[in-house]
Design an enzyme around this catalytic site. Structure first.
Site, PDB file in Angstrom:
ATOM      1  CD  GLU A   1      -3.984  -5.964   2.735  1.00  0.00           C
ATOM      2  OE1 GLU A   1      -4.788  -5.247   3.341  1.00  0.00           O
ATOM      3  OE2 GLU A   1      -2.759  -5.785   2.756  1.00  0.00           O
TER       4      GLU A   1
ATOM      5  CD  GLU B   1      -3.084  -1.008   2.140  1.00  0.00           C
ATOM      6  OE1 GLU B   1      -2.869  -0.338   3.159  1.00  0.00           O
ATOM      7  OE2 GLU B   1      -4.148  -1.620   1.945  1.00  0.00           O
TER       8      GLU B   1
HETATM    9  C1  BG6 Z   1      -4.636  -2.629   4.811  1.00  0.00           C
HETATM   10  C2  BG6 Z   1      -3.318  -3.102   5.321  1.00  0.00           C
HETATM   11  O1  BG6 Z   1      -4.606  -1.265   4.816  1.00  0.00           O
HETATM   12  O2  BG6 Z   1      -5.774  -2.873   5.518  1.00  0.00           O
HETATM   13  C3  BG6 Z   1      -3.383  -4.136   6.420  1.00  0.00           C
HETATM   14  O3  BG6 Z   1      -2.455  -3.529   4.309  1.00  0.00           O
HETATM   15  C4  BG6 Z   1      -4.556  -3.809   7.326  1.00  0.00           C
HETATM   16  O4  BG6 Z   1      -2.161  -4.153   7.072  1.00  0.00           O
HETATM   17  C5  BG6 Z   1      -5.828  -3.867   6.522  1.00  0.00           C
HETATM   18  O5  BG6 Z   1      -4.630  -4.620   8.451  1.00  0.00           O
HETATM   19  C6  BG6 Z   1      -7.111  -3.654   7.307  1.00  0.00           C
HETATM   20  O6  BG6 Z   1      -7.047  -2.465   8.033  1.00  0.00           O
HETATM   21  P1  BG6 Z   1      -7.273  -2.453   9.591  1.00  0.00           P
HETATM   22  O7  BG6 Z   1      -6.940  -1.084  10.012  1.00  0.00           O
HETATM   23  O8  BG6 Z   1      -8.703  -2.781   9.781  1.00  0.00           O
HETATM   24  O9  BG6 Z   1      -6.363  -3.479  10.155  1.00  0.00           O
END
Ligand code: BG6
Length: 500
Positions: A398, A197
């Site tokens: 993701e 990211e």
């Molecule tokens: C992404 C990241 O931004 O979102 C992860 O690459 C992160 O590291 C994921 O955990 C979800 O966001 P959060 O803040 O809910 O953990």
């Protein structure tokens, strides 16, 4: 065509949120070790100290003042130190992935496990051995490893002694670190992502930046803080982009089959209305993220880049050879995270330029308990947006929903909301492949097992198909429990996306 044969179904995690074992096996101190737990709308903090022992505090988006360095403070709970303890559970966890029928596991390597200070002459053999075991365990189960070389992490020493990524000296150090991994696993790992990211990085927590910007020091909000140092951030990220191009070059020399991906947070953006200022505003807002993938995928800064830099009175410093290396070594595929969409409203004060995590609410979408709009069609939209723009393979590395799960007395977790979320997103992926002709390599939902939240540092914001018994203070047995979604996703992996 439905999901192609060999489609990489799997799951994703990152070392700093999952691994734990923070001072074991010769690992050095990383900035991620210094980030406290926050809560919904309560920013995580980083305490710092000056030479004379005077202390201060900033938030994860902010920079530390010049001359100060981050500290691990006694009596404060740091969720990454144990996290959900992959370090001691890796065999058991990889067996769970195999049981679900994973074809792929995306994980990050902790830089300080390999080079404890970041500028050490020799790598730490014990750290490499840990990942040897992880990779071999994956391969034993026919799970293709996908390695993220850097995920929200860096050696503290590089921040404090070099000023983090503001210093070009980090380029060769990162290339050396990446080369160590690429060489070690040249016949075992084919898929790589350079930097997680890249469009949401900023401040001390991910770029190791220090600054005496008054707004940063005063700011209590992640987004405001990163905007205050936007110029610094763009220069630091330029160094990351150049470093990534060098890594792509090395990777292809080591093994021409290597597939090198860039990675952005690309939850989608919609205009709030058809008012032309909303429509163009949304388009322009999106460019604040796409500027980085344009460089990665096309090999040069787009024409609109100068307009963005001008917003911050910033002039990019390029050195000889930068343009050539960027042009010569673009990414082979584009990886991205997708969680939600954001609505751009020309009248909203909340919109920010760092990645689209805030905006006006969308009346057509339901939200998670953390206020993230749930938008499966948005995923099809983004898949098309990116494939139309770059015409190279995509990888969703993701996707998922953070929610509060209840562990029942019999060890079950009934997470129908998560199954609904994934089912609806997978259906839209399928349409993007079948109807729109998008070339999609794989799908690795975020936090396939519960991990610490990056944004809030909470444990209760859970994403996994597997529940881990630990809470926001780190109490619990760390025992693993299969949620209902575990059995659902197993069917999806085993049927190559046919049984939803
Ligand atoms: C992404 C990241 O931004 O979102 C992860 O690459 C992160 O590291 C994921 O955990 C979800 O966001 P959060 O803040 O809910 O953990």
């Amino acid at each position: 065509m439905s999901f192609p044969k060999g489609f990489l179904w799997g799951g994703a995690t990152a070392a700093n949120q999952y691994e734990g074992g923070y001072l074991e096996g010769g690992r050095g101190l990383a900035i991620s070790d210094m980030i406290t737990a926050g809560a919904h709308q309560v920013p995580r903090k980083i305490y710092y100290e000056y030479e004379d022992g005077k202390e201060g505090v900033t938030t994860i988006g902010g920079s530390v003042p010049k001359g100060a360095h981050g500290i691990v403070k006694e009596g404060i709970y740091y969720p990454s130190h144990v996290a959900t303890d992959f370090y001691h559970h890796y065999k058991e966890d990889i067996a769970l992935m195999a049981e679900m029928g994973f074809k792929c596991y995306r994980f990050s390597v902790s830089w300080t496990r390999i080079y404890p200070n970041g500028d050490d002459e020799m790598p730490n053999e014990e750290g490499l051995k840990f990942y040897d075991m992880v990779i071999d365990e994956c391969l034993k189960h026919n799970i293709e490893p996908l390695i993220t070389i850097l995920h929200f992490d860096m050696p503290q020493h590089l921040a404090d002694a070099y000023g983090g990524w503001s210093n070009r000296a980090l380029i060769p150090l990162f290339v050396k670190y990446a080369t160590t991994l690429l060489t070690r696993w040249k016949d075992k790992v084919k898929y790589w992502v350079n930097i997680n990211e890249v469009n949401v990085l900023g401040g001390y927590w991910t770029l190791g930046l220090s600054s005496d910007n008054e707004q940063t020091k005063k700011s209590n909000a992640v987004m405001e803080a990163s905007i205050a140092d936007a110029g610094l951030k763009y220069q630091a990220i330029h160094h990351l982009l150049v470093a990534s191009a060098h890594v792509n070059k090395v990777a292809h020399e080591i093994n021409s089959d290597n597939m090198m991906g860039c990675m952005l947070a690309l939850s989608g953006i919609y205009p709030a209305t058809c008012h032309p200022d909303d429509v163009f505003g949304a388009y322009d807002f999106r460019r604040h993220a796409l500027i980085f993938s344009d460089v990665y995928m096309r090999g040069y800064y787009p024409g609109y880049a100068q307009g963005i830099f001008d917003e911050y009175n910033f002039t990019l410093k390029m050195e000889e050879g930068d343009e050539e290396i960027l042009r010569a070594h673009p990414s082979d595929f584009m990886a991205f995270s997708y969680y939600r969409t954001t609505t751009f409203d020309r009248n909203s004060e909340k919109i920010t330029t760092t990645g689209g995590q805030q905006g006006s609410s969308n009346p057509y979408l339901k939200e998670t308990p953390w206020g993230w709009p749930v938008d499966p069609v948005g995923l099809r939209y983004v898949l098309n947006e990116l494939y139309d723009r770059y015409q190279k393979p995509l990888f969703i590395v993701e996707n998922g929903m953070g929610n509060i799960d209840v562990l029942e007395a019999d060890g079950s977790v009934h997470d129908d909301y998560r199954i609904d979320y994934f089912r609806d997103h997978v259906k839209e992926m399928k349409k993007a492949i079948e109807i729109d002709g998008v070339n999609l390599l794989g799908y690795t939902p975020w936090g396939w097992i519960d991990v610490v939240s990056a944004g809030t540092g909470e444990m209760k914001k859970r994403y996994g198909f597997v529940y881990v018994d630990t809470d926001d203070q780190g109490n619990g047995s760390l025992k693993r429990y299969k949620k209902d979604s575990f059995y659902w996703y197993k069917k999806v992996c085993e049927s190559n996306g046919e049984e939803l």
